[in-house]
Structure formats: structure tokens, C-alpha cells
Design an enzyme around this catalytic site. Structure first.
Site, short mmCIF file in Angstrom:
data_model
loop_
_atom_site.label_atom_id
_atom_site.label_comp_id
_atom_site.label_asym_id
_atom_site.label_seq_id
_atom_site.Cartn_x
_atom_site.Cartn_y
_atom_site.Cartn_z
N LYS A 216 0.84 -1.21 0.00
CA LYS A 216 0.00 0.00 0.00
C LYS A 216 0.88 1.26 0.00
O LYS A 216 2.03 1.25 0.46
CB LYS A 216 -0.96 -0.03 1.20
CG LYS A 216 -1.90 -1.27 1.14
CD LYS A 216 -3.33 -0.94 0.82
CE LYS A 216 -4.10 -2.16 0.33
NZ LYS A 216 -5.05 -2.70 1.30
N ARG A 256 -3.06 -10.38 4.33
CA ARG A 256 -3.32 -10.48 2.89
C ARG A 256 -2.13 -9.85 2.17
O ARG A 256 -1.89 -8.64 2.30
CB ARG A 256 -4.62 -9.72 2.56
CG ARG A 256 -5.00 -9.73 1.09
CD ARG A 256 -6.26 -8.87 0.88
NE ARG A 256 -6.65 -8.85 -0.52
CZ ARG A 256 -6.10 -8.08 -1.45
NH1 ARG A 256 -5.14 -7.26 -1.14
NH2 ARG A 256 -6.53 -8.13 -2.70
N1 PMM Z 1 -7.01 -4.39 -0.38
C1 PMM Z 1 -7.18 -4.45 -1.72
C2 PMM Z 1 -8.11 -5.35 -2.28
N2 PMM Z 1 -8.85 -6.16 -1.49
N3 PMM Z 1 -9.44 -6.92 0.65
C3 PMM Z 1 -9.30 -6.86 1.98
N4 PMM Z 1 -10.07 -7.65 2.78
N5 PMM Z 1 -8.41 -6.01 2.58
C4 PMM Z 1 -7.62 -5.18 1.86
O1 PMM Z 1 -6.83 -4.41 2.46
C5 PMM Z 1 -7.76 -5.20 0.43
C6 PMM Z 1 -8.68 -6.11 -0.14
C7 PMM Z 1 -6.38 -3.55 -2.61
O2 PMM Z 1 -5.10 -4.04 -2.79
P1 PMM Z 1 -4.65 -4.87 -4.10
O3 PMM Z 1 -4.82 -3.98 -5.29
O4 PMM Z 1 -3.25 -5.20 -3.84
O5 PMM Z 1 -5.48 -6.10 -4.20
#
Ligand code: PMM
Length: 282
Positions: A216, A256
Site C-alpha cells: 500500500k 493479505r
Molecule cells: N485491499 C485491496 C483489495 N482487497 N481486501 C481486503 N479484505 N483487505 C484489503 O486491504 C484489500 C482487499 C487492494 O489491494 P490490491 O490492489 O493489492 O489487491
């Protein structure tokens, strides 16, 4: 089935974004075959579950039509679930969640916590699967304008508690609700750091906690002068491993992440630092 009780170390959720424009991996896994191969690599690297998503949530992102989201995720869920991987479907749409569950997904990860689609909660209640409810204040097109809090940790806790109540009222069993503070979603860098500093207050909400700091932007701003460009997303895996270590020390249920191998090493260190009675060392 995946355990929803926080284990000796957090579970590792590996990210497979089947999108052309995610900030974190820039469309590298947009073709289904590439996404499936990447999911297999993450499992081999030690991922306990794989999060498959077909909608980019980067700030300012425009939503894909539902048919396009289905086209992106269903074959990937189907292939990886058939090989025995535990899959969560990262979607804000009940129809996509439903198709993914039919294709073998085991849990639903909704960054809007059920707010974006009025039919999501009922669908999840009916399916009886675990539901990840993330803190969310609105779609990515203008979410950063909503990054206004009195006390970000207290406000996020209050809003998550309200979500839990509404989800329970819709029939989702409380034991199936996983919470996530939503790093980077309607949060500026200082909000994200405050949430990480006070993770204990989020764990104390009494639900398994998922922590998603991976790559992030607030990590990319570390050590850079005010106003400078953040580091490229793919150069944030070391700082992500450190924040995952911190999450492990504070009782997160799962993290995650994109770089599963580095995360597993960081969590192994956290585990090794515990005394034999399971207490966190100083
Ligand atoms: N962040 C992203 C997408 N999905 N889901 C959850 N539960 N928590 C998160 O912090 C989250 C998510 C965005 O990040 P990406 O583009 O790397 O998927």
C-alpha cells in the site's frame, strides 16, 4: 475448511488480482492462465488461502461491468479450487460472489463489508460461508475525500461494530464474520499508521482480524520527503513483511499479501520469538 480461530501464527492470504490496472501488480495476472499459474505459485510458497479479485480498488478506479468481472474471476476460482486451494472471492457484487461460491470458493471477501450491494449479506447468510467485512466508506472513485476522522481507530471500530450488527441482522452467523480495518481505503498515511499502532483495539472487537497492508502507498512514502513520489509498489515487499510481523505479534488472524514467501519468513520469525507457552517475547 479454513480455521477462523487465530492460530499460533496468522494465516497467509496470497493475492491474485485478475485486473488490468491494480496498483500493486499492474495487470501482470490479467489473463486467466497467468492468474491460475500465479495462484499455484503462491500455494507452493506457503499461502493458506488465495484471494481472487476481478475489480481494481485503486484510488480513482472505475468499476468493470459485472459480466466482465465474472469473466475474469470464475475460471480462475474454478481451476484453483479444483486443485484443492482454499479460495476467497474478493468482490463487492452478490452475483459474482454467488458464481464464485458455485465455482468452489470457500469464503467471500467484500471490501465494502456488504454496503455496496444490498443483496450480499443475504447471499452470504444463505450460503453459510465466512465473510470478510472490511471498513469502507464509499467506492474508490472518490474515497480519499472521505478520509476524515475524529479518532481514526475509534471511528473505524465504531463503524465495524455497526457493520457486524447489520450483517448479523441479515442472518450471517457472528462466528462467520471476519473484520478488516481497510488499510488505504479512505485513509491517509497517518490514519494507516495509527491503525497499525493500535491493532490491539481492532483485535479486541472479538472477530478474526485480517490485515491487508501489502504494497500500500503509505509504505511507499516511508523515508521519502514530503510531496515526493512513493516508491514503486513492487519495492514495498520488505516493509510489508515487517508490518505482517507486527500484525502477527498483535494477534491478527490472517495477513493479505502479494509476496507470500517473504511473509512466511516474517511470520516464522514472529513465531520463533514466542516463548514455549505461546507468549510474545519482549
Ligand atoms: N485491499 C485491496 C483489495 N482487497 N481486501 C481486503 N479484505 N483487505 C484489503 O486491504 C484489500 C482487499 C487492494 O489491494 P490490491 O490492489 O493489492 O489487491
Amino acid at each position: 475448511m479454513i480455521s477462523l480461530v487465530a492460530g499460533p501464527r496468522p494465516l497467509v492470504m496470497g493475492v491474485v488480482n485478475v485486473t488490468p490496472d491494480s496498483f500493486s501488480d499492474g495487470g501482470a495476472w490479467f489473463e486467466p492462465d497467468a492468474a491460475i499459474a500465479h495462484g499455484r505459485e503462491l500455494v507452493a510458497a506457503g499461502a493458506d488461502l488465495i484471494d481472487v479479485g476481478g475489480e481494481s480498488t485503486r484510488p480513482g478506479a472505475v468499476r468493470p461491468p459485472v459480466e466482465e468481472e465474472l469473466r475474469r474471476v470464475v475460471p480462475v476460482v474454478q481451476a484453483l479450487a479444483a486443485e484443492g486451494a482454499v479460495i476467497s472471492i474478493d468482490t463487492m457484487r452478490a452475483s459474482v460472489a454467488s458464481a464464485a461460491l458455485d465455482a468452489g470458493a470457500a469464503l467471500v471477501n467484500d471490501v465494502s463489508g456488504g454496503l455496496a450491494d444490498g443483496e450480499m449479506a443475504a447471499l452470504v447468510a444463505q450460503a453459510g460461508v465466512p465473510f470478510i467485512a472490511m471498513h469502507w466508506r464509499g467506492h474508490s472513485t472518490d474515497m480519499q475525500s472521505r478520509a476524515v476522522y475524529d479518532d481514526v481507530v475509534a471511528d473505524v471500530c465504531t463503524e465495524l461494530r455497526a457493520r457486524v450488527e447489520a450483517l448479523q441482522d441479515s442472518g450471517i452467523h457472528p462466528e462467520n464474520i471476519i473484520l478488516d480495518p481497510g488499510f488505504g481505503f479512505a485513509k491517509n498515511a497517518e490514519h494507516n499508521w495509527a491503525l497499525l499502532r493500535r491493532l490491539d483495539e481492532l483485535v479486541a472487537l472479538g472477530h478474526p482480524l485480517l490485515v491487508g497492508t501489502s504494497r500500500k502507498t503509505f509504505l511507499g512514502r516511508l523515508g521519502r520527503p514530503e510531496g515526493a513520489e512513493p516508491s514503486p509498489a513492487t519495492e514495498r515487499d520488505l516493509t510489508t513483511a515487517v508490518t505482517s510481523f507486527h500484525a502477527a505479534r498483535h494477534g491478527a488472524w490472517a495477513v493479505r499479501v502479494h509476496d507470500v514467501a517473504a511473509t512466511v519468513q516474517a511470520l516464522d520469525v514472529a513465531d520463533a520469538l514466542k516463548s514455549p507457552d505461546g507468549k510474545v517475547g519482549s
